[in-house]
Design a protein around this motif. Structure first.
Motif, PDB file in Angstrom:
ATOM      1  N   GLY A  57       0.916  -1.309  -0.118  1.00  0.00           N
ATOM      2  CA  GLY A  57      -0.024   0.082   0.188  1.00  0.00           C
ATOM      3  C   GLY A  57       0.917   1.393   0.173  1.00  0.00           C
ATOM      4  N   THR A  58       0.346   2.592   0.306  1.00  0.00           N
ATOM      5  CA  THR A  58       0.896   3.714   0.279  1.00  0.00           C
ATOM      6  C   THR A  58       1.074   4.511   1.704  1.00  0.00           C
ATOM      7  OG1 THR A  58      -1.002   4.891  -0.430  1.00  0.00           O
ATOM      8  CG2 THR A  58       0.520   3.987  -2.171  1.00  0.00           C
ATOM      9  N   THR A 108      -2.281   8.580  -0.439  1.00  0.00           N
ATOM     10  CA  THR A 108      -3.225   7.707  -0.774  1.00  0.00           C
ATOM     11  C   THR A 108      -2.910   7.150  -2.246  1.00  0.00           C
ATOM     12  OG1 THR A 108      -4.876   9.381  -1.814  1.00  0.00           O
ATOM     13  CG2 THR A 108      -4.950   8.771   0.444  1.00  0.00           C
ATOM     14  N   GLU A 109      -3.916   6.105  -2.428  1.00  0.00           N
ATOM     15  CA  GLU A 109      -3.572   5.483  -3.957  1.00  0.00           C
ATOM     16  C   GLU A 109      -3.927   6.458  -5.076  1.00  0.00           C
ATOM     17  OE1 GLU A 109      -5.722   1.914  -6.484  1.00  0.00           O
ATOM     18  OE2 GLU A 109      -5.613   1.572  -4.328  1.00  0.00           O
ATOM     19  N   GLU A 110      -5.107   7.144  -4.716  1.00  0.00           N
ATOM     20  CA  GLU A 110      -5.398   7.958  -5.843  1.00  0.00           C
ATOM     21  C   GLU A 110      -4.592   9.361  -5.849  1.00  0.00           C
ATOM     22  OE1 GLU A 110      -8.320   5.530  -4.396  1.00  0.00           O
ATOM     23  OE2 GLU A 110      -7.315   6.959  -3.178  1.00  0.00           O
ATOM     24  N   ASN A 130      -1.985   7.546  -8.129  1.00  0.00           N
ATOM     25  CA  ASN A 130      -2.254   6.701  -9.111  1.00  0.00           C
ATOM     26  C   ASN A 130      -1.538   5.317  -9.075  1.00  0.00           C
ATOM     27  OD1 ASN A 130      -4.300   5.978 -11.330  1.00  0.00           O
ATOM     28  ND2 ASN A 130      -2.631   6.755 -12.758  1.00  0.00           N
ATOM     29  N   CYS A 131      -1.416   4.514  -7.877  1.00  0.00           N
ATOM     30  CA  CYS A 131      -0.547   3.421  -7.904  1.00  0.00           C
ATOM     31  C   CYS A 131      -1.338   2.791  -6.315  1.00  0.00           C
ATOM     32  CB  CYS A 131       0.835   3.580  -7.912  1.00  0.00           C
ATOM     33  SG  CYS A 131       1.615   2.325  -7.941  1.00  0.00           S
ATOM     34  N   PRO A 132      -1.440   1.538  -6.650  1.00  0.00           N
ATOM     35  CA  PRO A 132      -1.764   1.038  -5.318  1.00  0.00           C
ATOM     36  C   PRO A 132      -0.419   0.588  -4.421  1.00  0.00           C
ATOM     37  CG  PRO A 132      -1.795  -0.671  -7.032  1.00  0.00           C
ATOM     38  CD  PRO A 132      -1.602   0.491  -7.742  1.00  0.00           C
ATOM     39  N   VAL A 133       0.618   0.867  -4.680  1.00  0.00           N
ATOM     40  CA  VAL A 133       1.864   0.481  -3.880  1.00  0.00           C
ATOM     41  C   VAL A 133       2.549   1.672  -3.965  1.00  0.00           C
ATOM     42  CG1 VAL A 133       1.616  -2.220  -4.081  1.00  0.00           C
ATOM     43  CG2 VAL A 133       2.991  -0.861  -5.722  1.00  0.00           C
ATOM     44  N   ARG A 137       5.316  -3.474 -10.738  1.00  0.00           N
ATOM     45  CA  ARG A 137       4.314  -3.063  -9.721  1.00  0.00           C
ATOM     46  C   ARG A 137       2.663  -3.626  -9.691  1.00  0.00           C
ATOM     47  NH1 ARG A 137       5.678   2.475 -11.794  1.00  0.00           N
ATOM     48  NH2 ARG A 137       3.375   2.593 -12.581  1.00  0.00           N
ATOM     49  N   ALA A 187       1.187  -5.904  -6.839  1.00  0.00           N
ATOM     50  CA  ALA A 187      -0.316  -5.758  -6.534  1.00  0.00           C
ATOM     51  C   ALA A 187      -0.894  -6.937  -6.595  1.00  0.00           C
ATOM     52  CB  ALA A 187      -0.882  -4.738  -7.274  1.00  0.00           C
ATOM     53  N   GLU A 198       4.798  12.043  -6.688  1.00  0.00           N
ATOM     54  CA  GLU A 198       4.795  11.347  -5.346  1.00  0.00           C
ATOM     55  C   GLU A 198       5.502  12.240  -4.417  1.00  0.00           C
ATOM     56  OE1 GLU A 198       5.740   7.039  -4.241  1.00  0.00           O
ATOM     57  OE2 GLU A 198       7.628   8.206  -3.851  1.00  0.00           O
TER      58      GLU A 198
END
Length: 691
Positions: A373-374, A380-382, A385-388, A402, A406, A592
């Protein structure tokens, strides 16, 4: 001119008559061939011409045992003693101690100038290599080891895939925090089942340390006994097609595709030019002339002096004329390779007070959290724009990996090692492990590295030599081409290996060595730790060391523009411009960094560094070289002039003065002015009386 067939040659000499023509074309050449004694172009088949270093065998043995006793106690545990005996017998018995000793000396030289060295390939499969400091990877089974009283606990039944996955524990005898190590890697992967395969020790040096290492080999063996490994570039299929089509187009000839295919088949593989291995060094024994093994040449006949990383000129490189693969089993080849990770870690050590990369703990929860996760990055993921949160982490930052992360959702160090194996193999993840995991098969039972095959089969009850043979067969892609051999299937069936596992073996085209994956992930993990706990320093080091294409003008356009640029580039896919695609890795980190609450300060002539990102209270200040149009040479000239101006307290009076004192051109000054780096600096020193 071309080689004629026998019939064509007979036709050429037909005016002599049939009998004499046959004598000229067939009989006489055969007589001449019979007079020539048989010889080998490369002598010493199955013989290794190894350099000699006095007492190398004794030194390696002493160092290995000294380190083992320091870690595991005066009375070595059986598992440690047996592994040392097995390896040393193979290394010394087959004359490979000198290769280990050379590698030890090269690593020690790099560490002496404070540059870490990473290992690649299967050298981490050797416990002796670990004990003498050639590699950090410990191939023993996962274990605890007390640094104070040397109490040990080994896990030999596959309870853990990596020692770094073991929970933290106090020594039951003295209460000291125990060391956790071991990755369960068999020695056979490195030097063969009988320990007689020539070891291929590949080492990753930073760019600076690589230069010193290459020079050090000349000190060790003498300049006349060291040369670069030569390569031969051949005509590829696509190039051959282009040559053939162009030939007919230039002559306005319509050629049938079958004709072109026939020509391409003959052109493919023809020598095109010569080159050199990026880090391969061939070492010749002092009692042997290199020309006994191979002719020598300048790659591509290039004889000019070249500028090295230190800004000095090196003499032209001479290489082996034969491709190094042809003589790899005759001469010792040292793989002294360049890599970004050691340089990145050195940079981080320089800008983070008190940080020593080797002391970074494996298993830090916040660091592991970026693989699922982040949250530990505070975004946040939003937002990114990435879940990790693995942007910028070696081996884990590309879009492909990536997505793999996931899917796997790694929570342990060994899981990340598996991902490295999946990503470097061929037909290991796609249409294989990915589908098996989605079907519900345990991640730890899928194949990710070549070692997985051997260790899994042995644990299941397959005879070790058959397990090794199967691993070698699968990792080279033979199982995918021909299917598993009947004896392999029988052995696996008797050990109750499931059918899906056999199908997985028969899908794989290439498997990565586990030792290589572990070494890469250890380096990557340290960098990830800094990303989580020292964010500004991480971004400064990353952009300085790895973002060669960094464009500071993009920063002025703002975060939303950069996000849209990234999205549009991904959506364009293969149609996207190369420069745009190459900029994605650092632009994703730019976004990021901004989302984590840091900012990019404006470029400033007096505050910006020439080539490095400067850490500020708010975030980072880009260097002068990050401005398009300002090359490395111009940036360094400018930086030198700025330092002199500060030291002498003589600021630049105008843009004219800046050009005169720094030696840079007008176009560079205009670029600096466009982004406001020059402030209100006037055009010239002249003062108008009428203003």
């Amino acid at each position: 001119m071309y080689f004629r067939t026998t019939e064509e040659m007979l036709a050429e000499f037909s005016y002599f008559g049939e009998e004499i023509a046959k004598e000229l074309v067939a009989t006489n050449p055969q007589k001449i061939a019979a007079m020539v004694e048989r010889m080998e172009p490369v002598p010493g088949r199955d013989k290794l011409y190894s350099p000699h270093i006095d007492n190398a065998e004794k030194e390696i043995k002493q160092m290995a045992y000294a380190r083992a006793h320091a870690l595991y106690g005066k009375e070595l545990p059986k598992i440690v003693a047996d592994r040392l005996t097995l390896e040393l017998n193979a290394i010394i018995g087959n004359g490979f101690a000198v290769l280990y000793y050379i590698a030890y000396k090269l690593v020690a030289r790099s560490l002496a100038i404070n540059y870490m060295v990473g290992s690649r390939g299967s050298v981490g499969s050797s416990f002796v290599a670990t004990m003498v400091g050639i590699t950090e990877v410990n191939p023993l089974v996962p274990h605890y080891c007390c640094p104070k009283c040397q109490h040990t606990e080994f896990f030999t039944n596959g309870e853990y895939a990596s020692g770094f996955d073991l929970p933290q524990k106090k020594c039951p005898k003295c209460g000291t925090d125990m060391i956790r190590d071991g990755h369960n890697i068999p020695f056979a992967v490195f030097m063969g089942f009988h320990g007689d395969k020539v070891p291929d020790i590949d080492l990753n040096f930073s760019e600076v340390a690589q230069h010193y290492a290459h020079e050090y080999t000349k000190e060790l063996f003498g300049r006349d006994y060291v040369c670069r490994a030569g390569t031969i570039a051949t005509i590829a299929v696509r190039t051959a097609i282009g040559f053939a089509k162009k030939y007919f187009e230039n002559r306005n000839i319509h050629a049938h595709p079958a004709m072109i295919a026939s020509i391409v088949q003959r052109l493919q593989g023809v020598k095109r030019t010569t080159g050199q291995h990026p880090g391969g060094i061939m070492v010749v024994p002092r009692d042997t002339d290199i020309h006994y093994i191979t002719p020598m040449n300048y790659p591509s006949n290039e004889k000019k002096m070249k500028l090295n990383i230190l800004g000095e000129y090196d003499p032209p490189t001479i290489t082996t004329h034969f491709d190094y693969h042809s003589i790899n089993d005759r001469l010792i080849k040292l793989d002294i390779l360049g890599h970004d990770d050691p340089g990145m870690l050195r940079h981080l050590e320089e800008i983070i007070p008190g940080l020593h990369a080797k002391d970074i703990p494996f298993g830090d929860p916040d660091t592991m959290a970026i693989f699922t996760g982040t949250k530990s990055l505070g975004v946040t993921e939003e937002q990114i724009n990435c879940p990790v949160g693995t942007f910028g982490i070696p081996e884990c930052g590309t879009q492909f990996v990536r997505q793999m992360i996931a899917d796997v959702k790694p929570t342990k160090f060994s899981d990340v090692v598996r991902i490295s194996g999946y990503s470097h193999g061929t037909d290991v993840w796609l249409n294989n492990a990915q589908d098996l995991i989605r079907e519900g098969k345990p991640v730890k039972e899928t194949i990710s590295t070549r070692d997985d095959v051997m260790t899994h089969l042995i644990q299941a009850g397959v005879e070790p030599s058959m397990a090794f043979k199967t691993m070698e067969y699968v990792r080279k892609g033979n199982a995918a081409k021909k299917g598993l051999l009947p004896e392999m299937k029988d052995a696996m069936a008797k050990a109750k290996i499931p059918e899906w596992y056999m199908r997985s073996c028969e899908t794989i085209q290439y498997l990565f060595p586990k030792a290589h994956a572990v070494a890469y992930v250890m380096m990557a993990y340290r960098i990830a730790y800094c990303k989580v706990h020292y964010p500004k320093e991480f971004y400064a080091a990353y952009f300085t060391e790895r973002a060669d294409l960094f464009d500071a003008t993009m920063l002025v356009k703002g975060k939303d523009f950069i996000k849209k640029f990234i999205s549009d580039t991904y959506n364009e896919g293969y149609k996207a411009e190369k420069v745009a695609k190459a900029s994605l890795p650092y632009l994703e980190l730019v976004v990021e960094m901004m989302e984590r609450g840091f900012a990019f300060e404006p470029m400033d002539l007096y505050k910006s560094d020439a080539v490095s990102f400067v850490i500020t209270e708010k975030g980072l200040r880009p260097p002068l070289v990050s401005l398009p149009g300002v090359g490395m040479e111009a940036a360094k000239m400018l930086g030198k002039a700025v330092i002199e101006a500060k030291e002498k307290n003589t600021p630049f009076l105008s843009r004219e003065d800046l050009m005169a004192r720094s030696g840079i051109g007008k176009s560079v000054v205009e670029k600096l002015a466009e982004v406001g780096a020059l402030g209100d600096m006037p055009e010239s020193n002249s003062i108008s009386l009428f203003e």
